[in-house]
Design a protein around this motif. Structure first.
Motif, PDB file in Angstrom:
ATOM      1  N   GLU A   1       0.970  -1.041  -0.081  1.00 52.48           N
ATOM      2  CA  GLU A   1       0.011   0.113  -0.006  1.00 52.48           C
ATOM      3  C   GLU A   1       0.826   1.266  -0.099  1.00 52.48           C
ATOM      4  OE1 GLU A   1      -3.521   2.157   2.583  1.00 52.48           O
ATOM      5  OE2 GLU A   1      -2.788   0.116   3.226  1.00 52.48           O
ATOM      6  N   PHE A   2       1.880   1.205   0.616  1.00 49.77           N
ATOM      7  CA  PHE A   2       2.691   2.417   1.101  1.00 49.77           C
ATOM      8  C   PHE A   2       4.053   2.415   0.369  1.00 49.77           C
ATOM      9  CE2 PHE A   2      -0.059   2.273   4.457  1.00 49.77           C
ATOM     10  CZ  PHE A   2      -0.944   3.338   4.605  1.00 49.77           C
ATOM     11  N   GLY A   3       4.707   1.227   0.005  1.00 49.20           N
ATOM     12  CA  GLY A   3       5.840   0.908  -0.637  1.00 49.20           C
ATOM     13  C   GLY A   3       7.088   1.259   0.631  1.00 49.20           C
ATOM     14  N   LEU A   4       6.674   0.995   1.801  1.00 49.40           N
ATOM     15  CA  LEU A   4       7.604   1.356   2.900  1.00 49.40           C
ATOM     16  C   LEU A   4       8.063  -0.198   3.489  1.00 49.40           C
ATOM     17  CD1 LEU A   4       5.749   4.261   4.619  1.00 49.40           C
ATOM     18  CD2 LEU A   4       8.069   4.542   3.121  1.00 49.40           C
ATOM     19  N   PRO A   5       9.374  -0.160   4.006  1.00 48.75           N
ATOM     20  CA  PRO A   5       9.891  -1.370   4.702  1.00 48.75           C
ATOM     21  C   PRO A   5       8.672  -1.904   5.880  1.00 48.75           C
ATOM     22  CG  PRO A   5      11.639   0.278   4.713  1.00 48.75           C
ATOM     23  CD  PRO A   5      10.292   0.952   4.434  1.00 48.75           C
ATOM     24  N   VAL A   6       8.649  -3.231   6.016  1.00 46.33           N
ATOM     25  CA  VAL A   6       7.592  -4.027   6.703  1.00 46.33           C
ATOM     26  C   VAL A   6       7.778  -3.293   8.139  1.00 46.33           C
ATOM     27  CG1 VAL A   6       7.064  -6.017   8.022  1.00 46.33           C
ATOM     28  CG2 VAL A   6       7.519  -5.797   5.435  1.00 46.33           C
TER      29      VAL A   6
ATOM     30  N   ASN B   1      24.111  -3.616   4.149  1.00 49.01           N
ATOM     31  CA  ASN B   1      23.659  -4.868   4.973  1.00 49.01           C
ATOM     32  C   ASN B   1      22.313  -5.313   5.377  1.00 49.01           C
ATOM     33  OD1 ASN B   1      26.617  -4.677   5.026  1.00 49.01           O
ATOM     34  ND2 ASN B   1      26.690  -3.401   6.844  1.00 49.01           N
ATOM     35  N   GLN B   2      21.598  -5.489   4.263  1.00 48.19           N
ATOM     36  CA  GLN B   2      20.358  -5.802   4.541  1.00 48.19           C
ATOM     37  C   GLN B   2      20.281  -7.443   4.367  1.00 48.19           C
ATOM     38  OE1 GLN B   2      18.343  -2.856   1.684  1.00 48.19           O
ATOM     39  NE2 GLN B   2      16.730  -3.167   3.486  1.00 48.19           N
ATOM     40  N   LYS B   3      19.329  -8.037   5.169  1.00 41.76           N
ATOM     41  CA  LYS B   3      19.193  -9.538   5.120  1.00 41.76           C
ATOM     42  C   LYS B   3      17.757  -9.517   4.805  1.00 41.76           C
ATOM     43  CE  LYS B   3      22.463 -10.922   8.135  1.00 41.76           C
ATOM     44  NZ  LYS B   3      22.922 -11.857   9.371  1.00 41.76           N
ATOM     45  N   LEU B   4      17.338 -10.486   3.761  1.00 35.42           N
ATOM     46  CA  LEU B   4      15.984 -10.427   3.200  1.00 35.42           C
ATOM     47  C   LEU B   4      14.997 -11.183   4.312  1.00 35.42           C
ATOM     48  CD1 LEU B   4      15.028 -12.038  -0.276  1.00 35.42           C
ATOM     49  CD2 LEU B   4      13.772 -12.830   1.734  1.00 35.42           C
ATOM     50  N   ALA B   5      15.413 -11.961   5.079  1.00 34.58           N
ATOM     51  CA  ALA B   5      14.521 -12.479   6.040  1.00 34.58           C
ATOM     52  C   ALA B   5      14.477 -11.343   7.317  1.00 34.58           C
ATOM     53  CB  ALA B   5      15.327 -13.789   6.801  1.00 34.58           C
ATOM     54  N   ASP B   6      15.200 -10.571   7.367  1.00 31.91           N
ATOM     55  CA  ASP B   6      14.942  -9.332   8.505  1.00 31.91           C
ATOM     56  C   ASP B   6      14.111  -8.403   7.926  1.00 31.91           C
ATOM     57  OD1 ASP B   6      16.576 -10.650  10.244  1.00 31.91           O
ATOM     58  OD2 ASP B   6      18.392  -9.455   9.841  1.00 31.91           O
ATOM     59  N   ARG B   7      14.177  -8.189   6.614  1.00 28.42           N
ATOM     60  CA  ARG B   7      13.324  -7.203   5.808  1.00 28.42           C
ATOM     61  C   ARG B   7      11.842  -7.782   5.629  1.00 28.42           C
ATOM     62  NH1 ARG B   7      14.334  -6.227  -0.289  1.00 28.42           N
ATOM     63  NH2 ARG B   7      16.615  -6.590   0.454  1.00 28.42           N
ATOM     64  N   TYR B   8      11.783  -9.171   5.648  1.00 24.89           N
ATOM     65  CA  TYR B   8      10.549  -9.645   5.654  1.00 24.89           C
ATOM     66  C   TYR B   8       9.851  -9.585   6.821  1.00 24.89           C
ATOM     67  CZ  TYR B   8       6.770 -12.979   4.893  1.00 24.89           C
ATOM     68  OH  TYR B   8       5.495 -13.714   4.865  1.00 24.89           O
ATOM     69  N   TYR B   9      10.496  -9.983   7.797  1.00 21.59           N
ATOM     70  CA  TYR B   9       9.763 -10.132   9.292  1.00 21.59           C
ATOM     71  C   TYR B   9       9.734  -8.732   9.691  1.00 21.59           C
ATOM     72  CZ  TYR B   9       9.688 -15.242   9.132  1.00 21.59           C
ATOM     73  OH  TYR B   9       9.487 -16.415   8.589  1.00 21.59           O
TER      74      TYR B   9
ATOM     75  N   VAL C   1      17.289   0.248   6.809  1.00 20.33           N
ATOM     76  CA  VAL C   1      16.601   1.134   5.939  1.00 20.33           C
ATOM     77  C   VAL C   1      15.509   1.803   6.823  1.00 20.33           C
ATOM     78  CG1 VAL C   1      15.248   1.741   3.683  1.00 20.33           C
ATOM     79  CG2 VAL C   1      17.325   0.389   3.587  1.00 20.33           C
ATOM     80  N   ALA C   2      14.613   0.575   7.371  1.00 15.78           N
ATOM     81  CA  ALA C   2      13.367   1.060   8.377  1.00 15.78           C
ATOM     82  C   ALA C   2      14.181   1.931   9.482  1.00 15.78           C
ATOM     83  CB  ALA C   2      13.057  -0.185   8.776  1.00 15.78           C
TER      84      ALA C   2
END
Length: 332
Positions: A88-93, A193-201, A207-208
């Protein structure tokens, strides 16, 4: 002997079109996009189940993009299958969950992950509309905050090719024929240094963290430089007890645990409360979530949140008597 299970009933999903954040970035400027589809092409980065992989080129000079997670995992968190940003907003979870006061209920370990996914899939089938069930009543102040910081225009910067690692090392000899056309030195800002699982959860996302910190500072909740300060002060409280404040805080910040709070002191005469956290990191995360939601509601009244002040340094000195007989402290 029991009958053999159908492959599509033991954890394999198939889809006809990916779930993408269309307003943002992934598809590029060209509305006529050619996309390849490969059933069971890879395993989901979250649930480790085979899923249909879609791959495409957003435009000239861009790198090929593909879906990283399955449609079920995307529906559970309401994110894009490619960039894992909120649909909806295109922002990190992590930003969205902090603003809406959402608690991460999805298990991150392999022990209960498959059971959790299968349960949600059954609920989606019964509903008929395939909507996510990891939802809650949206916080109005949080919604407004997300609208204010969300991008309104398409942002195609994420479609650029990756930086050539050989160029960074000084060994790239391919010149114009290099498939990684970005010959530049990456900026060291800690956001790589972003991890995909951390970004998802929605956890430990740099970035957030940057977005929430900037928003907190804009609301006057800049964290003190003194790292020993772990106190948040709540102003404008109604008549309440420490249990009311604790319940409101745990509801507003569902990621907190009882052991994260050291003490809660309510001063009825000043209509304020002092909450001391065990660690500075927990206090900062609570401050970011509270600023995103516009404070905290206690007994039907919204309280303002500010950081506590560091204690003044104690100056050691000796007492000397001046000519006028007045005693003064002199630093040693």
């Amino acid at each position: 002997m029991p009958a053999k299970h159908d492959i599509n009933k033991v954890g394999v999903e198939s889809s006809d079109f990916p779930i993408l954040y269309l307003t943002g970035t992934g598809l590029g400027e060209n509305p006529y996009l050619r996309m390849s589809k490969q059933e069971f092409g890879s395993e989901c980065k979250i649930c480790n189940r085979p899923f249909t992989v879609f791959r495409w080129n957003p435009g000239a000079g861009a790198r090929y993009k593909k879906t990283e997670v399955c449609t079920t995992c995307a529906k559970i968190k309401g994110v894009c299958q490619t960039c894992l940003l909120d649909l909806e907003f295109g922002l990190p979870v992590q930003v969205r969950d902090a603003a809406l006061g959402r608690k991460n209920g999805a298990p991150s370990t392999d022990i209960n992950k498959q059971y959790y996914i299968q349960g949600l899939e059954s609920q989606m089938e019964r509903s008929g509309d395939g909507t996510t069930f990891d939802a809650e009543v949206a916080n109005r102040a949080g919604k407004e905050m997300l609208k204010n910081i969300a991008r309104s225009d398409p942002y195609y910067k994420r479609n650029r090719p990756h930086i050539c690692s050989f160029f960074v090392k000084g060994d790239c000899k391919r010149g114009a024929d290099c498939p990684f056309s970005r010959h530049e030195i990456p900026e060291e800002n800690g956001l790589q240094n972003q991890k995909l699982a951390d970004r998802y959860y929605g956890r430990n996302d740099p970035v957030a963290k940057k977005i929430l910190t900037q928003h907190a500072e804009s609301k006057g909740l800049k964290a003190p430089e003194d790292k020993s300060v772990t106190t948040l002060i709540f102003l404008g409280l109604p008549k309440c007890t420490d249990s009311h404040v604790r319940s409101a805080l745990m509801f507003t910040c569902p990621f907190l645990k009882p052991i994260d709070i050291k003490t809660i002191s309510v001063v009825e005469a000043s209509h304020c409360a002092f909450i001391v956290f065990v660690t500075r990191a927990t206090a900062e995360r609570a401050a970011e979530a509270l600023s995103a939601q516009g404070g905290m509601e206690v007994q039907g009244k919204r309280a303002k949140v500010v950081w506590g002040r560091p204690r003044p340094a104690k100056h050691k000195g000796k007492q000397v008597e001046g000519e006028t007989g007045v005693t003064a402290a002199v630093e040693t």
